[in-house]
Scaffold this motif. Structure first.
Motif, PDB file in Angstrom:
ATOM      1  N   MET A   1      52.886 -16.170  -0.242  1.00  0.00           N
ATOM      2  CA  MET A   1      52.554 -14.739  -0.168  1.00  0.00           C
ATOM      3  C   MET A   1      51.768 -14.476   1.105  1.00  0.00           C
ATOM      4  O   MET A   1      50.757 -15.105   1.374  1.00  0.00           O
ATOM      5  CB  MET A   1      51.726 -14.336  -1.399  1.00  0.00           C
ATOM      6  CG  MET A   1      51.203 -12.907  -1.331  1.00  0.00           C
ATOM      7  SD  MET A   1      52.490 -11.638  -1.436  1.00  0.00           S
ATOM      8  CE  MET A   1      52.962 -11.840  -3.155  1.00  0.00           C
ATOM      9  N   PRO A   2      52.233 -13.544   1.952  1.00  0.00           N
ATOM     10  CA  PRO A   2      51.498 -13.229   3.180  1.00  0.00           C
ATOM     11  C   PRO A   2      50.104 -12.703   2.865  1.00  0.00           C
ATOM     12  O   PRO A   2      49.856 -12.113   1.809  1.00  0.00           O
ATOM     13  CB  PRO A   2      52.362 -12.134   3.837  1.00  0.00           C
ATOM     14  CG  PRO A   2      53.665 -12.166   3.133  1.00  0.00           C
ATOM     15  CD  PRO A   2      53.425 -12.712   1.782  1.00  0.00           C
ATOM     16  N   ALA A   3      49.193 -12.906   3.782  1.00  0.00           N
ATOM     17  CA  ALA A   3      47.832 -12.423   3.591  1.00  0.00           C
ATOM     18  C   ALA A   3      47.810 -10.902   3.649  1.00  0.00           C
ATOM     19  O   ALA A   3      48.517 -10.282   4.442  1.00  0.00           O
ATOM     20  CB  ALA A   3      46.918 -12.991   4.664  1.00  0.00           C
ATOM     21  N   ARG A   4      47.008 -10.288   2.764  1.00  0.00           N
ATOM     22  CA  ARG A   4      46.859  -8.833   2.786  1.00  0.00           C
ATOM     23  C   ARG A   4      46.050  -8.442   4.014  1.00  0.00           C
ATOM     24  O   ARG A   4      44.992  -9.001   4.287  1.00  0.00           O
ATOM     25  CB  ARG A   4      46.169  -8.370   1.498  1.00  0.00           C
ATOM     26  CG  ARG A   4      46.029  -6.862   1.408  1.00  0.00           C
ATOM     27  CD  ARG A   4      45.588  -6.439   0.020  1.00  0.00           C
ATOM     28  NE  ARG A   4      46.682  -6.617  -0.930  1.00  0.00           N
ATOM     29  CZ  ARG A   4      46.593  -7.341  -2.039  1.00  0.00           C
ATOM     30  NH1 ARG A   4      45.494  -8.001  -2.317  1.00  0.00           N
ATOM     31  NH2 ARG A   4      47.608  -7.449  -2.847  1.00  0.00           N
ATOM     32  N   VAL A   5      46.573  -7.483   4.802  1.00  0.00           N
ATOM     33  CA  VAL A   5      45.924  -7.177   6.068  1.00  0.00           C
ATOM     34  C   VAL A   5      45.265  -5.802   6.088  1.00  0.00           C
ATOM     35  O   VAL A   5      44.471  -5.535   6.978  1.00  0.00           O
ATOM     36  CB  VAL A   5      46.938  -7.278   7.231  1.00  0.00           C
ATOM     37  CG1 VAL A   5      47.442  -8.699   7.370  1.00  0.00           C
ATOM     38  CG2 VAL A   5      48.100  -6.314   7.033  1.00  0.00           C
ATOM     39  N   SER A   6      45.594  -4.933   5.135  1.00  0.00           N
ATOM     40  CA  SER A   6      44.987  -3.614   5.195  1.00  0.00           C
ATOM     41  C   SER A   6      45.009  -2.944   3.837  1.00  0.00           C
ATOM     42  O   SER A   6      45.789  -3.314   2.958  1.00  0.00           O
ATOM     43  CB  SER A   6      45.711  -2.725   6.221  1.00  0.00           C
ATOM     44  OG  SER A   6      47.001  -2.386   5.765  1.00  0.00           O
ATOM     45  N   SER A   7      44.151  -1.966   3.670  1.00  0.00           N
ATOM     46  CA  SER A   7      44.117  -1.171   2.457  1.00  0.00           C
ATOM     47  C   SER A   7      43.862   0.270   2.855  1.00  0.00           C
ATOM     48  O   SER A   7      43.091   0.540   3.772  1.00  0.00           O
ATOM     49  CB  SER A   7      43.016  -1.669   1.521  1.00  0.00           C
ATOM     50  OG  SER A   7      42.989  -0.915   0.331  1.00  0.00           O
ATOM     51  N   GLU A   8      44.532   1.188   2.170  1.00  0.00           N
ATOM     52  CA  GLU A   8      44.410   2.604   2.519  1.00  0.00           C
ATOM     53  C   GLU A   8      44.457   3.430   1.247  1.00  0.00           C
ATOM     54  O   GLU A   8      45.239   3.139   0.333  1.00  0.00           O
ATOM     55  CB  GLU A   8      45.549   3.004   3.454  1.00  0.00           C
ATOM     56  CG  GLU A   8      45.508   4.435   3.931  1.00  0.00           C
ATOM     57  CD  GLU A   8      46.629   4.759   4.919  1.00  0.00           C
ATOM     58  OE1 GLU A   8      46.836   5.957   5.190  1.00  0.00           O
ATOM     59  OE2 GLU A   8      47.292   3.823   5.406  1.00  0.00           O
ATOM     60  N   HIS A   9      43.646   4.485   1.176  1.00  0.00           N
ATOM     61  CA  HIS A   9      43.647   5.358   0.012  1.00  0.00           C
ATOM     62  C   HIS A   9      44.190   6.738   0.385  1.00  0.00           C
ATOM     63  O   HIS A   9      43.848   7.298   1.434  1.00  0.00           O
ATOM     64  CB  HIS A   9      42.238   5.526  -0.563  1.00  0.00           C
ATOM     65  CG  HIS A   9      42.201   6.489  -1.717  1.00  0.00           C
ATOM     66  ND1 HIS A   9      42.627   6.152  -2.975  1.00  0.00           N
ATOM     67  CD2 HIS A   9      41.822   7.805  -1.770  1.00  0.00           C
ATOM     68  CE1 HIS A   9      42.510   7.211  -3.772  1.00  0.00           C
ATOM     69  NE2 HIS A   9      42.027   8.220  -3.070  1.00  0.00           N
ATOM     70  N   VAL A  10      45.028   7.295  -0.497  1.00  0.00           N
ATOM     71  CA  VAL A  10      45.506   8.672  -0.353  1.00  0.00           C
ATOM     72  C   VAL A  10      45.465   9.340  -1.717  1.00  0.00           C
ATOM     73  O   VAL A  10      45.457   8.677  -2.751  1.00  0.00           O
ATOM     74  CB  VAL A  10      46.949   8.741   0.206  1.00  0.00           C
ATOM     75  CG1 VAL A  10      46.991   8.278   1.648  1.00  0.00           C
ATOM     76  CG2 VAL A  10      47.915   7.931  -0.645  1.00  0.00           C
ATOM     77  N   GLY A 129      56.445  -9.049   7.658  1.00  0.00           N
ATOM     78  CA  GLY A 129      55.771 -10.209   7.101  1.00  0.00           C
ATOM     79  C   GLY A 129      54.405  -9.918   6.549  1.00  0.00           C
ATOM     80  O   GLY A 129      53.680 -10.845   6.150  1.00  0.00           O
ATOM     81  N   GLU A 130      54.027  -8.642   6.524  1.00  0.00           N
ATOM     82  CA  GLU A 130      52.690  -8.277   6.073  1.00  0.00           C
ATOM     83  C   GLU A 130      52.710  -7.763   4.634  1.00  0.00           C
ATOM     84  O   GLU A 130      53.691  -7.182   4.187  1.00  0.00           O
ATOM     85  CB  GLU A 130      52.101  -7.184   6.968  1.00  0.00           C
ATOM     86  CG  GLU A 130      51.923  -7.573   8.417  1.00  0.00           C
ATOM     87  CD  GLU A 130      51.413  -6.408   9.230  1.00  0.00           C
ATOM     88  OE1 GLU A 130      50.385  -6.570   9.923  1.00  0.00           O
ATOM     89  OE2 GLU A 130      52.029  -5.326   9.163  1.00  0.00           O
ATOM     90  N   ALA A 131      51.611  -7.975   3.938  1.00  0.00           N
ATOM     91  CA  ALA A 131      51.405  -7.385   2.613  1.00  0.00           C
ATOM     92  C   ALA A 131      50.306  -6.342   2.729  1.00  0.00           C
ATOM     93  O   ALA A 131      49.189  -6.648   3.153  1.00  0.00           O
ATOM     94  CB  ALA A 131      51.015  -8.464   1.609  1.00  0.00           C
ATOM     95  N   LEU A 132      50.630  -5.104   2.391  1.00  0.00           N
ATOM     96  CA  LEU A 132      49.688  -3.999   2.483  1.00  0.00           C
ATOM     97  C   LEU A 132      49.315  -3.520   1.079  1.00  0.00           C
ATOM     98  O   LEU A 132      50.024  -3.786   0.106  1.00  0.00           O
ATOM     99  CB  LEU A 132      50.295  -2.837   3.261  1.00  0.00           C
ATOM    100  CG  LEU A 132      50.975  -3.166   4.596  1.00  0.00           C
ATOM    101  CD1 LEU A 132      51.544  -1.900   5.205  1.00  0.00           C
ATOM    102  CD2 LEU A 132      50.006  -3.845   5.539  1.00  0.00           C
ATOM    103  N   ARG A 133      48.226  -2.794   1.015  1.00  0.00           N
ATOM    104  CA  ARG A 133      47.785  -2.236  -0.257  1.00  0.00           C
ATOM    105  C   ARG A 133      47.381  -0.782  -0.057  1.00  0.00           C
ATOM    106  O   ARG A 133      46.642  -0.444   0.867  1.00  0.00           O
ATOM    107  CB  ARG A 133      46.592  -3.028  -0.805  1.00  0.00           C
ATOM    108  CG  ARG A 133      46.013  -2.482  -2.107  1.00  0.00           C
ATOM    109  CD  ARG A 133      44.894  -3.390  -2.595  1.00  0.00           C
ATOM    110  NE  ARG A 133      44.240  -2.868  -3.780  1.00  0.00           N
ATOM    111  CZ  ARG A 133      43.153  -2.111  -3.772  1.00  0.00           C
ATOM    112  NH1 ARG A 133      42.580  -1.783  -2.605  1.00  0.00           N
ATOM    113  NH2 ARG A 133      42.631  -1.683  -4.894  1.00  0.00           N
ATOM    114  N   PHE A 134      47.914   0.063  -0.930  1.00  0.00           N
ATOM    115  CA  PHE A 134      47.526   1.469  -0.973  1.00  0.00           C
ATOM    116  C   PHE A 134      46.914   1.744  -2.343  1.00  0.00           C
ATOM    117  O   PHE A 134      47.339   1.174  -3.350  1.00  0.00           O
ATOM    118  CB  PHE A 134      48.732   2.390  -0.788  1.00  0.00           C
ATOM    119  CG  PHE A 134      49.283   2.436   0.613  1.00  0.00           C
ATOM    120  CD1 PHE A 134      48.959   3.482   1.466  1.00  0.00           C
ATOM    121  CD2 PHE A 134      50.119   1.434   1.070  1.00  0.00           C
ATOM    122  CE1 PHE A 134      49.460   3.529   2.755  1.00  0.00           C
ATOM    123  CE2 PHE A 134      50.634   1.465   2.359  1.00  0.00           C
ATOM    124  CZ  PHE A 134      50.298   2.517   3.207  1.00  0.00           C
TER     125      PHE A 134
END
Length: 495
Positions: A1-10, A129-134
């Protein structure tokens, strides 16, 4: 699993930038301008279905006056537009209203988890290749209900022996050369009846091989009434008149078909006989075993399918496949169809939520066990909506009602200081069958995946625009079924 690189809230996260996703973005931006909004699109372009499908002749199977947006009416001259024109219309609409600035391309949503303690969705996304989180307060799915990565194709004996080329319409090769070749199109639905006349002029011959017939209805591709109205009335008034004319016309025809199916079936079959001549075996090739609107009707502009058959460039064979051979397809009757190219217009695979895994407070959601609330939300799933169009009318009509209702719901919550909304199933929400009331193959194959509907509102899915408009525009938001709650104290302190 790629490392999580960012998180953003909307505030609101929309998934999908097709016809319904752009409608959702427009209504959210226009009605709730203070809410932050992001649209995630897994592909590299907007347009959804209309950007994906590139097969010859691909076109709408609903009139463009109702498939087009109410806030930006279709002004083209064709009643049934080609796929490229619809994709361009969607993109032009997004640019015209600045909706494209909300879209993040190449973002594929894989998992969404709701936390009641936080009153938030946590959404996992893959981008390259990135894992992001919203995180978001409301999750609005506009990803349709079929699998973009695979189409339905039965396993036929001997398929590996066929010396020609086999193509699925969902993945049409840009360099496919069928000029002067013998083509067999397997299927009898909207895709097949579109492909046959579109390929007939260049191919040596096109055969539509069907297991059973479909109701085929012809309509003019240029509406003479529309031309008169557009000439005599101001543009906005003309748009309104034409949209409502088509809405009422489709409701009338659908209602008549359900109440008097034998009469409507006879009229459709009789027209096919008239188009093809009295010696043509319409009873075999154009007389379905089911009632009209048990499955979606196939529209053909200006009778192009019938014209191709009359010309001798195309033909219909009604039979079942025994096996493929090196030179074509052997049928159960013993006949063999010679083919250089076989097109498998055999349908789609249903994939709800684009395959995204959904959890509520750590428990996986099985949408096949949920009841559909107003055809857009689901029992026991908070702050979550899915845009699904009509099966008997234009997709966009219901999707715009859904988008406007989501805005009403969010505004209602804001006024009352609420952060959570969830439809609660009670005794009035008894299971009355699948939410999609069609007998089509793709619906039957997905029976266990699709949500159910109840016996009465708001759990009953009504395929009626006027009825839905009355309920969703003017009906109570706080209807006794939707439960509301404020943001939990712990979440308020964390914020």
């Amino acid at each position: 699993m790629p490392a999580r690189v960012s998180s953003e809230h909307v505030d609101v996260l929309v998934v999908g930038a097709g016809l319904s996703g752009i409608a959702a973005a427009y209504h959210l931006q226009a009605r709730l301008p203070r809410k932050s909004l992001v649209v995630l699109e897994g592909r590299d372009r907007m347009g959804g279905t209309w950007d994906l499908f590139r097969y010859p002749g691909v076109r709408s199977d609903s009139d463009m006056q109702t498939l087009g947006y109410g806030f930006r009416p279709w002004r083209g001259d064709k009643a049934l537009a080609d796929g490229a024109s619809i994709a361009a219309y969607i993109a032009d609409t997004a640019r015209a209203f600045g909706l494209d600035r909300h879209i993040r391309y190449g973002h594929r949503v894989t998992r969404a988890a709701w936390s009641s303690a936080d009153a938030l969705w946590s959404v996992e996304v893959e981008r390259g290749g990135e894992a992001l989180r919203f995180t978001c307060g409301f999750l609005f799915m506009c990803s349709g209900y079929y699998d973009y990565a695979s189409g339905h194709r039965p396993d036929w004996p001997g398929a590996e022996d066929f010396a020609g080329q086999v193509v699925h319409p969902q993945f049409w090769p840009a360099d496919l050369d069928y000029a002067g070749k013998r083509v067999v199109v397997i299927g009898s639905g909207a895709t097949a009846v579109t492909l046959v006349p579109a390929m007939a002029d260049a191919a040596a011959h096109v055969t539509m091989l069907q297991r059973s017939p479909t109701y085929v209805v012809t309509r003019p591709n240029r509406d003479p009434f529309a031309a008169k109205v557009q000439k005599r009335l101001p543009p906005r008034l003309a748009d309104t008149v034409l949209r409502w004319k088509n809405v009422l016309q489709s409701i009338y025809f659908y209602t008549l078909a359900r109440r008097k199916p034998e009469r409507v079936a006879a009229a459709i079959i009789g027209f096919a006989q008239k188009q093809l001549g009295r010696d043509y075996d319409v009873a075999r090739h154009f007389t379905p075993t089911y009632k009209p609107w048990d499955q979606r009707l196939c529209l053909v502009p200006d009778g192009d399918l019938f014209r191709a058959i009359r010309s001798g460039k195309a033909s219909v064979v009604t039979d079942t496949i025994e096996r493929f051979t090196p030179g074509g397809i052997r049928l159960s009757s013993g006949e063999e169809l010679a083919a250089d190219v076989v097109v498998t217009a055999t349908g789609l695979n249903v994939k709800l939520m684009g395959g995204m895994a959904v959890e509520v407070d750590g428990a996986a959601v099985d949408f096949g066990r949920c009841l559909s609330y107003k055809g857009m939300m689901f029992s026991g799933v908070p702050n979550f909506a899915l845009a699904l169009g009509y099966t008997n009318a234009s997709w966009t009509l219901k999707c715009e009602l859904t988008a406007a209702y989501v805005c009403r719901l969010l505004a209602h919550m804001d006024r009352r200081g609420q952060a959570i909304c969830v439809p609660e199933r009670g005794v009035e929400g008894g299971d009355a069958g699948p939410a999609l009331d069609l007998t089509s193959g793709y619906v039957k194959r997905a029976a266990g995946l699709l949500p159910k509907q109840g016996a009465a509102r708001p759990w009953r899915v009504h395929q009626n625009y006027i009825s839905d408009m009355a309920a969703m525009r003017f009906g109570r938001v706080d209807d006794g079924v939707m439960r509301f709650a404020p943001r939990p104290a712990a979440a308020r302190r964390a914020a």
